[in-house]
Design a protein around this motif. Structure first.
Motif, PDB file in Angstrom:
ATOM      1  N   GLN A  53       4.491   7.315   0.277  1.00  0.00           N
ATOM      2  CA  GLN A  53       5.264   6.389   1.099  1.00  0.00           C
ATOM      3  C   GLN A  53       4.657   4.990   0.997  1.00  0.00           C
ATOM      4  O   GLN A  53       3.470   4.803   1.219  1.00  0.00           O
ATOM      5  CB  GLN A  53       5.258   6.857   2.545  1.00  0.00           C
ATOM      6  CG  GLN A  53       5.970   5.927   3.491  1.00  0.00           C
ATOM      7  CD  GLN A  53       5.843   6.380   4.938  1.00  0.00           C
ATOM      8  OE1 GLN A  53       5.036   7.239   5.271  1.00  0.00           O
ATOM      9  NE2 GLN A  53       6.639   5.796   5.800  1.00  0.00           N
ATOM     10  N   ARG A  54       5.504   4.010   0.657  1.00  0.00           N
ATOM     11  CA  ARG A  54       5.040   2.631   0.513  1.00  0.00           C
ATOM     12  C   ARG A  54       5.320   1.820   1.772  1.00  0.00           C
ATOM     13  O   ARG A  54       6.311   2.042   2.463  1.00  0.00           O
ATOM     14  CB  ARG A  54       5.709   1.963  -0.676  1.00  0.00           C
ATOM     15  CG  ARG A  54       5.191   2.501  -1.979  1.00  0.00           C
ATOM     16  CD  ARG A  54       5.780   1.773  -3.146  1.00  0.00           C
ATOM     17  NE  ARG A  54       5.096   2.223  -4.354  1.00  0.00           N
ATOM     18  CZ  ARG A  54       4.891   1.475  -5.407  1.00  0.00           C
ATOM     19  NH1 ARG A  54       5.337   0.242  -5.433  1.00  0.00           N
ATOM     20  NH2 ARG A  54       4.258   1.949  -6.455  1.00  0.00           N
ATOM     21  N   PHE A  55       4.442   0.860   2.021  1.00  0.00           N
ATOM     22  CA  PHE A  55       4.574  -0.046   3.159  1.00  0.00           C
ATOM     23  C   PHE A  55       3.758  -1.284   2.853  1.00  0.00           C
ATOM     24  O   PHE A  55       3.021  -1.328   1.868  1.00  0.00           O
ATOM     25  CB  PHE A  55       4.096   0.635   4.460  1.00  0.00           C
ATOM     26  CG  PHE A  55       2.673   1.123   4.398  1.00  0.00           C
ATOM     27  CD1 PHE A  55       1.635   0.331   4.857  1.00  0.00           C
ATOM     28  CD2 PHE A  55       2.367   2.370   3.878  1.00  0.00           C
ATOM     29  CE1 PHE A  55       0.316   0.772   4.808  1.00  0.00           C
ATOM     30  CE2 PHE A  55       1.053   2.823   3.824  1.00  0.00           C
ATOM     31  CZ  PHE A  55       0.029   2.028   4.286  1.00  0.00           C
ATOM     32  N   ASP A 112       7.504  -2.117   7.226  1.00  0.00           N
ATOM     33  CA  ASP A 112       8.250  -1.227   6.354  1.00  0.00           C
ATOM     34  C   ASP A 112       8.826  -2.054   5.212  1.00  0.00           C
ATOM     35  O   ASP A 112       9.018  -3.269   5.363  1.00  0.00           O
ATOM     36  CB  ASP A 112       9.394  -0.550   7.118  1.00  0.00           C
ATOM     37  CG  ASP A 112       8.909   0.618   7.957  1.00  0.00           C
ATOM     38  OD1 ASP A 112       8.087   1.414   7.463  1.00  0.00           O
ATOM     39  OD2 ASP A 112       9.368   0.747   9.108  1.00  0.00           O
ATOM     40  N   PRO A 113       9.145  -1.422   4.076  1.00  0.00           N
ATOM     41  CA  PRO A 113       9.685  -2.180   2.938  1.00  0.00           C
ATOM     42  C   PRO A 113      10.938  -2.989   3.266  1.00  0.00           C
ATOM     43  O   PRO A 113      11.152  -4.046   2.689  1.00  0.00           O
ATOM     44  CB  PRO A 113       9.994  -1.102   1.903  1.00  0.00           C
ATOM     45  CG  PRO A 113       9.033  -0.012   2.216  1.00  0.00           C
ATOM     46  CD  PRO A 113       8.897  -0.030   3.725  1.00  0.00           C
ATOM     47  N   TYR A 155       0.856  -1.191   0.000  1.00  0.00           N
ATOM     48  CA  TYR A 155       0.000   0.000   0.000  1.00  0.00           C
ATOM     49  C   TYR A 155       0.887   1.234   0.000  1.00  0.00           C
ATOM     50  O   TYR A 155       2.075   1.151   0.310  1.00  0.00           O
ATOM     51  CB  TYR A 155      -0.883   0.038   1.259  1.00  0.00           C
ATOM     52  CG  TYR A 155      -2.094  -0.851   1.177  1.00  0.00           C
ATOM     53  CD1 TYR A 155      -3.330  -0.338   0.811  1.00  0.00           C
ATOM     54  CD2 TYR A 155      -2.011  -2.198   1.471  1.00  0.00           C
ATOM     55  CE1 TYR A 155      -4.451  -1.150   0.736  1.00  0.00           C
ATOM     56  CE2 TYR A 155      -3.120  -3.029   1.393  1.00  0.00           C
ATOM     57  CZ  TYR A 155      -4.331  -2.491   1.027  1.00  0.00           C
ATOM     58  OH  TYR A 155      -5.439  -3.297   0.948  1.00  0.00           O
ATOM     59  N   GLU A 156       0.296   2.360  -0.349  1.00  0.00           N
ATOM     60  CA  GLU A 156       1.022   3.615  -0.252  1.00  0.00           C
ATOM     61  C   GLU A 156       0.088   4.728   0.206  1.00  0.00           C
ATOM     62  O   GLU A 156      -1.118   4.676  -0.009  1.00  0.00           O
ATOM     63  CB  GLU A 156       1.705   3.990  -1.561  1.00  0.00           C
ATOM     64  CG  GLU A 156       0.790   4.288  -2.711  1.00  0.00           C
ATOM     65  CD  GLU A 156       1.566   4.599  -3.977  1.00  0.00           C
ATOM     66  OE1 GLU A 156       2.426   5.490  -3.955  1.00  0.00           O
ATOM     67  OE2 GLU A 156       1.307   3.937  -4.991  1.00  0.00           O
ATOM     68  N   ILE A 179      -4.889   5.866   2.179  1.00  0.00           N
ATOM     69  CA  ILE A 179      -3.991   4.867   1.584  1.00  0.00           C
ATOM     70  C   ILE A 179      -4.655   4.231   0.381  1.00  0.00           C
ATOM     71  O   ILE A 179      -5.878   4.263   0.229  1.00  0.00           O
ATOM     72  CB  ILE A 179      -3.573   3.781   2.599  1.00  0.00           C
ATOM     73  CG1 ILE A 179      -4.765   2.956   3.070  1.00  0.00           C
ATOM     74  CG2 ILE A 179      -2.821   4.403   3.761  1.00  0.00           C
ATOM     75  CD1 ILE A 179      -4.383   1.751   3.918  1.00  0.00           C
ATOM     76  N   THR A 180      -3.823   3.675  -0.481  1.00  0.00           N
ATOM     77  CA  THR A 180      -4.312   2.996  -1.681  1.00  0.00           C
ATOM     78  C   THR A 180      -3.369   1.838  -2.000  1.00  0.00           C
ATOM     79  O   THR A 180      -2.181   1.917  -1.683  1.00  0.00           O
ATOM     80  CB  THR A 180      -4.402   3.984  -2.879  1.00  0.00           C
ATOM     81  OG1 THR A 180      -5.021   3.348  -3.974  1.00  0.00           O
ATOM     82  CG2 THR A 180      -3.029   4.505  -3.276  1.00  0.00           C
TER      83      THR A 180
END
Length: 88
Positions: free
Chosen positions: A42-44, A55-56, A35-36, A84-85
């Motif tokens: 920010q991606r996670f 976290d990535p 998701y980001e 988020i998406t």
């Protein structure tokens, strides 16, 4: 698929391909998905069922103590899903 190695030497996944499914190590009830944040990009990684977050650079096969509301720090857990998406 981008793969890195964390400080402990465990392989971590920074981006999952659609066929690479990792079950949530916390609840085992859903897949961990990328998701980001809509506002920052920010991606996670997130389990949609229990809202555990990685976290990535984290090892997705290890349990996490972080949850969506703690990770986003919006102050309003009801709005967390609005900002988020899924990664595209």
């Amino acid at each position: 698929m981008a793969v890195s190695v964390n400080q402990q030497g465990a392989r971590t996944t920074e981006e999952l391909e659609p066929m690479d499914k990792v079950a949530c190590a916390h609840c085992a009830q859903d897949w961990v998905l990328c998701y980001e944040r809509k506002d920052t990009g920010q991606r996670f990684f997130l389990c949609p069922e229990c809202e555990s977050v990685w976290d990535p650079e984290d090892d997705l096969h290890e349990d996490t103590g972080m949850y969506l509301s703690e990770y986003l720090l919006t102050g309003d857990p009801a709005k967390d899903w609005e900002i988020i998406t899924p990664c595209g």
